[in-house]
Design a protein around this motif. Sequence first.
Motif, PDB file in Angstrom:
ATOM      1  N   GLY A   1       0.932  -1.239   0.216  1.00 40.91           N
ATOM      2  CA  GLY A   1       0.058   0.186  -0.120  1.00 40.91           C
ATOM      3  C   GLY A   1       0.905   1.172  -0.066  1.00 40.91           C
ATOM      4  O   GLY A   1       2.254   1.174   0.074  1.00 40.91           O
TER       5      GLY A   1
ATOM      6  N   SER B   1       4.033   1.873   2.322  1.00 41.12           N
ATOM      7  CA  SER B   1       4.646   0.760   2.719  1.00 41.12           C
ATOM      8  C   SER B   1       6.243   0.487   2.681  1.00 41.12           C
ATOM      9  O   SER B   1       6.755  -0.482   3.246  1.00 41.12           O
TER      10      SER B   1
ATOM     11  N   SER C   1       4.778  -4.211   3.674  1.00 39.43           N
ATOM     12  CA  SER C   1       3.884  -3.630   4.602  1.00 39.43           C
ATOM     13  C   SER C   1       4.599  -3.090   6.015  1.00 39.43           C
ATOM     14  O   SER C   1       5.463  -3.583   6.484  1.00 39.43           O
TER      15      SER C   1
ATOM     16  N   LYS D   1      -3.067  -3.725   2.656  1.00 39.60           N
ATOM     17  CA  LYS D   1      -3.857  -2.819   1.932  1.00 39.60           C
ATOM     18  C   LYS D   1      -3.711  -3.165   0.044  1.00 39.60           C
ATOM     19  O   LYS D   1      -3.789  -2.196  -0.425  1.00 39.60           O
TER      20      LYS D   1
END
Lengths: 262, 286, 187
Positions: free
Chosen positions: B49, B52, B222, B246
């Motif tokens: 995401g 990250s 992440s 995400k």
Amino acid sequence: MTGFIDLYTEAGTFLHRTDPRVKIVAVATLSLLALIMSNLVNLLVLAAVMVVLILFGRASFKKTMLAFSYVFRVMALIVVLWPLFNPGGTPVLFDLWPIKITEPGILAGIATAVRIFCLAAAWYLLMFTTSQRDLVRGLVKMGLRFDFGLSLAMSLRFLPTFSAIVESIKEAQRARGLELDKGNFRKRAKDYVAVLVPTVITALKMADTLSLALQSRAYGARADRTYVRELKMRAGDYVALFIAVAVFAIPATVKYIFSVPL
Amino acid sequence: MIPRVPMSADQDKIISVHELKFVYDGSVRALAGINLDVRRGDYLAIVGGNGSGKTTLAKNMNGLLRPTSGSVAVNGVSTSEQTVAELAKVIGYAFQNPDHQLFCSSVAEEVRFGPLNLGYPEAEVAKKTELSIEAMGLSSVKDLPPFSLTLGERRRVSIASVMAMDPQVFILDEPTTGLDARETDDLMDSIDRLNIDGHTVVLITHDMKLVAKHAKRVVVMSEGRIVLDSDPGGVFADLELLLRSKLVPPPVAQLAHRLSSLGVPREVLSPEELVFHLMSGRGARK
Amino acid sequence: MASVSMESQTPQNPMGATPAKFVSPRTVALYAVLTALTTAVTMTLAIPLPTRGYFNIGDAMVFFSAFTFGWRAGMICGGIGSAAADLLLGFGFFAPITLVAKGSEGLVAGLLGPAYRGTTRMKILGIWAGGSCMVTTYFVGEWILFGFGNAALELPLNVGQVLFGGLIGLALSQAISRYRNQRPKTT
């Protein structure tokens, strides 16, 4: 070299609460006061008052150090250079042609350095304790046209964005083998163009979008626009304003009307 | 589709990242201990995401950022012993926003800029420029100013200008953002060709459809860590992990998950594969 | 677009209220962006120096604004943008001097540079004249504040900075005018 995008530190001190217009006036009067004084002792007293005020303003230590780091360097340079270039008066402390150093020269150098400190401190007092938003509000209330005020506020708002864009573009070109600050005058200039062209084009595109955003929010529709937050002078602000003006007016009268050297 | 090659440990490492930690401005922790080997010929997707640490990791690979602790080595030499310009000969990095790199008055001039910076002789620069422009399908626009081109074309210019430096590795940061489906396919075809020609490709993205279709190896990031490093099938088998990172798996992988009670394997990557499993009777159990 | 219209293009308000006599939204946006750009470029592309503090290429942005958008943009964005950079970098007491130095630089360069269809020769004249304003203002200002010694030390640095910034500003304004004649198909 990196500075701070915003020198303001949030706090609730009386300096923060004072109307920005009063603080702007105070910068002017304190600067003028520093400029009309030449006696070292008087200047040191003024500098001490400034230091106390800055401590009251509770600015972050890091920001204060950055703000004054250059000021201190210039002060040191003045203390060294002033006596060399102004070898007037007696007693002469050192005389070996072409270098001549006198006591008044040294004292005047120190006084000038302290004056620089006072001038800088006056500005930082304002910058440390006034948010950019309040600063622009104050300027608009003092007669800056609303549209120019808006433009100024927007440019302050975009400053962090642009600093990030410039950094990013610098990186992007370095990844293509560009080495800034290497080579001769011409090559360096060309290298900076490689960074600035994408920067300016990105910025001009942003200006187009921004202008549409302004129009879609009815910029300039009515001359009698209203404001959500009005600046209002309170009793305390009038007292502060009076002090700020008196602090310059009284010494100026003493110096220029009664001819007392300060 | 490119055949998936099983990873073997003896392929030589071109980039090796060891215990890499990176902190911005002394306070913002972006990478919290990364271990990763990129092998010659890899087609690696780094996914995760926003925030990250994908781009931070990539910038550590080409020396734009230097490790706070740990190390990054390119061809066995630590990045801290090389300048960004030296590293650019090995690692080509196309930034997310092509407009951050383009400044010349013609595409050809733009593509020439990199190899000229690296000090290649003129004849070689001309050859590399010509080849890159052709490989990226820009021959018809090579005399036009880059800013008069469409976004898809500008992306190609920025990749061509990296290609002209003749790097062994291509790091492509979100190369398909803002492109329509057709432009995306065309661009990804060109990138696939780079990999087939023997270049190592590192694709930074959060578009899982791209990953399913093109990458041979996926690293999921992440909060500054690598949470998974496997082939694309293995990544899509773990839906939970993707959501926590995400990321949204492509519809076909989600469908395969729903159908897993019918015996469809969870690591399906394409509609064709799904159809194959359903038709092959493995999923025909009533 | 060689000059920006200073009048509002707002249509008559159906509510019957008088439209404000503001500069056009284009101008507000453009000036905001040019000012921020000048500050950002001055701050981020600066080389620290032992005596003066910093050698920067902010002048390039002043000349660029003046040549491309006229003397008003040069004066306002150059002056305010550069003064803001001084405040934020820790050169606060310099800000008023910078405002005058860079403002006059932008004003003069913007009056001369675009004249006679903005030939390179006119722009070079603009850099020379505008640069002289900047160098003189700093010299006088520093003489008053710091004394002759410091001001004299600074003089060659300021001259060098103007020449360097002028060269970049000139190249930049030519590159951008090519771009503006060739608008992109998509954004």
